[in-house]
Design a protein around this motif. Structure first.
Motif, PDB file in Angstrom:
ATOM      1  N   PHE A  75     -28.346  49.239  57.551  1.00  0.00           N
ATOM      2  CA  PHE A  75     -27.930  47.961  56.975  1.00  0.00           C
ATOM      3  C   PHE A  75     -29.096  47.051  56.613  1.00  0.00           C
ATOM      4  O   PHE A  75     -28.883  45.953  56.101  1.00  0.00           O
ATOM      5  N   ILE A  76     -30.346  47.478  56.856  1.00  0.00           N
ATOM      6  CA  ILE A  76     -31.464  46.558  56.653  1.00  0.00           C
ATOM      7  C   ILE A  76     -31.634  46.199  55.186  1.00  0.00           C
ATOM      8  O   ILE A  76     -32.079  45.099  54.851  1.00  0.00           O
ATOM      9  N   SER A  77     -31.254  47.099  54.278  1.00  0.00           N
ATOM     10  CA  SER A  77     -31.414  46.815  52.857  1.00  0.00           C
ATOM     11  C   SER A  77     -30.459  45.739  52.363  1.00  0.00           C
ATOM     12  O   SER A  77     -30.658  45.180  51.284  1.00  0.00           O
ATOM     13  N   GLN A  78     -29.421  45.413  53.142  1.00  0.00           N
ATOM     14  CA  GLN A  78     -28.438  44.419  52.717  1.00  0.00           C
ATOM     15  C   GLN A  78     -28.643  43.058  53.374  1.00  0.00           C
ATOM     16  O   GLN A  78     -27.901  42.124  53.081  1.00  0.00           O
ATOM     17  N   VAL A  79     -29.639  42.953  54.241  1.00  0.00           N
ATOM     18  CA  VAL A  79     -29.856  41.693  54.958  1.00  0.00           C
ATOM     19  C   VAL A  79     -30.219  40.573  54.005  1.00  0.00           C
ATOM     20  O   VAL A  79     -29.763  39.430  54.165  1.00  0.00           O
ATOM     21  N   THR A  80     -31.039  40.865  52.985  1.00  0.00           N
ATOM     22  CA  THR A  80     -31.484  39.804  52.079  1.00  0.00           C
ATOM     23  C   THR A  80     -30.334  39.234  51.260  1.00  0.00           C
ATOM     24  O   THR A  80     -30.395  38.077  50.836  1.00  0.00           O
ATOM     25  N   ASN A  81     -29.281  40.007  51.038  1.00  0.00           N
ATOM     26  CA  ASN A  81     -28.130  39.520  50.279  1.00  0.00           C
ATOM     27  C   ASN A  81     -27.159  38.732  51.144  1.00  0.00           C
ATOM     28  O   ASN A  81     -26.443  37.863  50.646  1.00  0.00           O
ATOM     29  N   ASN A  82     -27.128  39.039  52.421  1.00  0.00           N
ATOM     30  CA  ASN A  82     -26.207  38.360  53.333  1.00  0.00           C
ATOM     31  C   ASN A  82     -26.775  38.420  54.741  1.00  0.00           C
ATOM     32  O   ASN A  82     -26.948  39.509  55.298  1.00  0.00           O
ATOM     33  N   GLY A  83     -27.066  37.249  55.304  1.00  0.00           N
ATOM     34  CA  GLY A  83     -27.664  37.193  56.636  1.00  0.00           C
ATOM     35  C   GLY A  83     -26.794  37.761  57.727  1.00  0.00           C
ATOM     36  O   GLY A  83     -27.287  38.104  58.805  1.00  0.00           O
ATOM     37  N   LEU A  84     -25.466  37.891  57.458  1.00  0.00           N
ATOM     38  CA  LEU A  84     -24.585  38.468  58.475  1.00  0.00           C
ATOM     39  C   LEU A  84     -24.960  39.914  58.774  1.00  0.00           C
ATOM     40  O   LEU A  84     -24.734  40.396  59.889  1.00  0.00           O
ATOM     41  N   PHE A  85     -25.555  40.592  57.794  1.00  0.00           N
ATOM     42  CA  PHE A  85     -25.933  41.985  58.024  1.00  0.00           C
ATOM     43  C   PHE A  85     -27.094  42.110  59.007  1.00  0.00           C
ATOM     44  O   PHE A  85     -27.360  43.202  59.499  1.00  0.00           O
ATOM     45  N   LEU A  86     -27.753  41.002  59.314  1.00  0.00           N
ATOM     46  CA  LEU A  86     -28.789  41.060  60.346  1.00  0.00           C
ATOM     47  C   LEU A  86     -28.157  41.346  61.713  1.00  0.00           C
ATOM     48  O   LEU A  86     -28.802  41.938  62.578  1.00  0.00           O
ATOM     49  N   VAL A  87     -26.899  40.921  61.902  1.00  0.00           N
ATOM     50  CA  VAL A  87     -26.192  41.235  63.151  1.00  0.00           C
ATOM     51  C   VAL A  87     -26.036  42.743  63.294  1.00  0.00           C
ATOM     52  O   VAL A  87     -26.359  43.331  64.333  1.00  0.00           O
ATOM     53  N   LEU A  92     -25.643  33.251  53.238  1.00  0.00           N
ATOM     54  CA  LEU A  92     -24.410  33.748  53.830  1.00  0.00           C
ATOM     55  C   LEU A  92     -23.304  33.683  52.772  1.00  0.00           C
ATOM     56  O   LEU A  92     -23.360  32.866  51.860  1.00  0.00           O
ATOM     57  N   GLY A  93     -22.333  34.540  52.917  1.00  0.00           N
ATOM     58  CA  GLY A  93     -21.238  34.532  51.950  1.00  0.00           C
ATOM     59  C   GLY A  93     -20.324  35.711  52.172  1.00  0.00           C
ATOM     60  O   GLY A  93     -20.269  36.286  53.263  1.00  0.00           O
ATOM     61  N   ASP A  94     -19.581  36.045  51.107  1.00  0.00           N
ATOM     62  CA  ASP A  94     -18.668  37.185  51.190  1.00  0.00           C
ATOM     63  C   ASP A  94     -19.438  38.455  51.552  1.00  0.00           C
ATOM     64  O   ASP A  94     -20.601  38.622  51.175  1.00  0.00           O
ATOM     65  N   VAL A  95     -18.760  39.344  52.277  1.00  0.00           N
ATOM     66  CA  VAL A  95     -19.405  40.547  52.805  1.00  0.00           C
ATOM     67  C   VAL A  95     -18.898  41.770  52.045  1.00  0.00           C
ATOM     68  O   VAL A  95     -17.686  41.991  51.954  1.00  0.00           O
ATOM     69  N   THR A  96     -19.828  42.555  51.509  1.00  0.00           N
ATOM     70  CA  THR A  96     -19.484  43.813  50.864  1.00  0.00           C
ATOM     71  C   THR A  96     -19.594  44.932  51.893  1.00  0.00           C
ATOM     72  O   THR A  96     -20.686  45.207  52.401  1.00  0.00           O
ATOM     73  N   LEU A  97     -18.483  45.557  52.217  1.00  0.00           N
ATOM     74  CA  LEU A  97     -18.450  46.587  53.246  1.00  0.00           C
ATOM     75  C   LEU A  97     -19.056  47.892  52.745  1.00  0.00           C
ATOM     76  O   LEU A  97     -19.359  48.048  51.558  1.00  0.00           O
ATOM     77  N   ILE A  98     -19.236  48.829  53.654  1.00  0.00           N
ATOM     78  CA  ILE A  98     -19.820  50.122  53.311  1.00  0.00           C
ATOM     79  C   ILE A  98     -18.990  50.828  52.243  1.00  0.00           C
ATOM     80  O   ILE A  98     -19.536  51.499  51.359  1.00  0.00           O
ATOM     81  N   ALA A 158     -17.834  41.501  62.679  1.00  0.00           N
ATOM     82  CA  ALA A 158     -19.061  41.465  63.487  1.00  0.00           C
ATOM     83  C   ALA A 158     -18.714  41.354  64.972  1.00  0.00           C
ATOM     84  O   ALA A 158     -19.353  41.996  65.817  1.00  0.00           O
ATOM     85  N   LEU A 159     -17.686  40.546  65.282  1.00  0.00           N
ATOM     86  CA  LEU A 159     -17.247  40.426  66.675  1.00  0.00           C
ATOM     87  C   LEU A 159     -16.681  41.750  67.175  1.00  0.00           C
ATOM     88  O   LEU A 159     -16.933  42.161  68.320  1.00  0.00           O
ATOM     89  N   ALA A 160     -15.926  42.444  66.311  1.00  0.00           N
ATOM     90  CA  ALA A 160     -15.383  43.748  66.691  1.00  0.00           C
ATOM     91  C   ALA A 160     -16.502  44.761  66.907  1.00  0.00           C
ATOM     92  O   ALA A 160     -16.452  45.582  67.827  1.00  0.00           O
ATOM     93  N   VAL A 161     -17.539  44.705  66.070  1.00  0.00           N
ATOM     94  CA  VAL A 161     -18.691  45.591  66.235  1.00  0.00           C
ATOM     95  C   VAL A 161     -19.379  45.324  67.567  1.00  0.00           C
ATOM     96  O   VAL A 161     -19.745  46.260  68.300  1.00  0.00           O
ATOM     97  N   ASP A 198     -18.258  52.409  61.400  1.00  0.00           N
ATOM     98  CA  ASP A 198     -16.964  52.684  60.776  1.00  0.00           C
ATOM     99  C   ASP A 198     -16.057  51.467  60.764  1.00  0.00           C
ATOM    100  O   ASP A 198     -15.043  51.453  60.058  1.00  0.00           O
ATOM    101  N   LEU A 199     -16.394  50.438  61.554  1.00  0.00           N
ATOM    102  CA  LEU A 199     -15.643  49.187  61.500  1.00  0.00           C
ATOM    103  C   LEU A 199     -15.965  48.399  60.240  1.00  0.00           C
ATOM    104  O   LEU A 199     -15.287  47.414  59.936  1.00  0.00           O
ATOM    105  N   LEU A 200     -17.001  48.815  59.523  1.00  0.00           N
ATOM    106  CA  LEU A 200     -17.389  48.137  58.289  1.00  0.00           C
ATOM    107  C   LEU A 200     -16.880  48.893  57.066  1.00  0.00           C
ATOM    108  O   LEU A 200     -17.459  48.797  55.978  1.00  0.00           O
ATOM    109  N   ARG A 201     -15.826  49.645  57.244  1.00  0.00           N
ATOM    110  CA  ARG A 201     -15.173  50.343  56.145  1.00  0.00           C
ATOM    111  C   ARG A 201     -13.779  49.763  55.938  1.00  0.00           C
ATOM    112  O   ARG A 201     -13.196  49.169  56.843  1.00  0.00           O
ATOM    113  N   ALA A 202     -13.254  49.958  54.740  1.00  0.00           N
ATOM    114  CA  ALA A 202     -11.877  49.549  54.451  1.00  0.00           C
ATOM    115  C   ALA A 202     -11.177  50.704  53.732  1.00  0.00           C
ATOM    116  O   ALA A 202     -11.528  51.017  52.602  1.00  0.00           O
TER     117      ALA A 202
END
Length: 294
Positions: free
Chosen positions: A75-87, A166-172, A186-189, A254-258
């Protein structure tokens, strides 16, 4: 104190009330979280997201993409687009070693540390009983699992909000969800990661009942962790890998899939429950028959 003396004292004392069991857990949890070693471990875990966030910020300051060489945590490549991915990145970075090592230290010291300090026999004289005392120690260790995981997640969320948008999250799977749903995921993860540490907690508790040296118990538990991680990397040993407690740790992705892929998540929970049952029972059998003379 001999086994006979402890047994006589246990027979003479009244049965403890549920409130006593709760106070026993509170006492054990307080003992765990008041230690400087525990505070230092939580401090190190909180520092990991800070270091990862600063590293990503520096790497992308010239407009480049983080992890463009294919290295780094998931997930490190997506951190710059959304800080939530740092979690997610920080949990993926700490789960293979830092988080389980911290849990192994706490679990390994839970019984052996008390025996080495000479306080275990006084705990056994109190109206608790060995089974309740062992259960309280395991519950306190699991509370540390939750606290350690939430420390990493909270630190990563704060750093991510400070350094990145921060903003909308694009899942895997490519589906975009709201930031609120992303926080819930993120809480579920974090919950899945905390439950993933149950196996190493039970193993460490069992090791702790085998010796009166806290250092030896901690070192053995961490050594078993490293051994399991190494064995899990060899394709030639694929037959035993599904039975190793770290094998499904990264299934939290797998919690980051839909929709969510539940197969490996449930396999992980089942494996951790199996380790808790087997090594928890072994710890109980050893502890209830142990002659505490320290």
């Amino acid at each position: 104190m001999s086994q006979a003396e402890v047994t006589t004292a246990a027979a003479a004392r009244p049965a403890p009330s549920p409130l006593w069991a709760l106070s026993l857990f509170r006492s054990e949890a307080g003992t765990v979280f008041r230690r400087w070693r525990t505070i230092a471990l939580l401090g190190v875990l909180a520092a990991v997201p800070v270091l990862v966030g600063i590293a990503v910020k520096m790497e992308t300051s010239d407009g480049g993409a983080a992890g463009h060489g294919g290295g780094g945590p998931a997930f490190i490549s997506q951190v710059t687009n959304n800080g939530l991915f740092l979690v997610f990145t920080s949990l993926a970075a700490t789960l293979p070693f830092f988080l389980p090592m911290a849990v192994g230290v706490v679990a390994g010291d839970s019984v052996a540390g008390e025996a080495n300090a000479g306080t275990l026999r006084y705990l056994l004289v109190a109206p608790a009983g060995r089974t309740r005392l062992l259960l309280a120690k395991f519950t306190a260790t699991f509370a540390f699992c939750c606290a350690a995981t939430l420390t990493v997640a909270a630190s990563a969320l704060a750093v991510g909000a400070l350094l990145f948008p921060l903003g909308d999250v694009t899942l895997i799977s490519g589906v975009t969800v709201s930031f609120g749903e992303g926080l819930l995921r993120a809480l579920a993860v974090a919950g899945a990661v905390a439950l993933s540490l149950v196996g190493i907690a039970a193993l460490g508790l069992f090791v702790s009942t085998l010796t009166n040296s806290g250092i030896a118990a901690m070192a053995t538990t961490v050594g078993l962790l490293i051994t399991a991680q190494i064995v899990d990397q060899f394709p030639q040993l694929h037959a035993v890998q599904p039975y190793l407690f770290p094998h499904y740790w990264l299934s939290f992705a797998d919690l980051l899939r839909a929709p969510v892929y539940w197969d490996q998540l449930l396999d992980n929970l089942g494996l951790q429950a199996l380790y808790a049952a087997v090594f928890g029972s072994a710890a109980w059998a050893r502890f209830t028959s142990k002659d505490v003379t320290a």
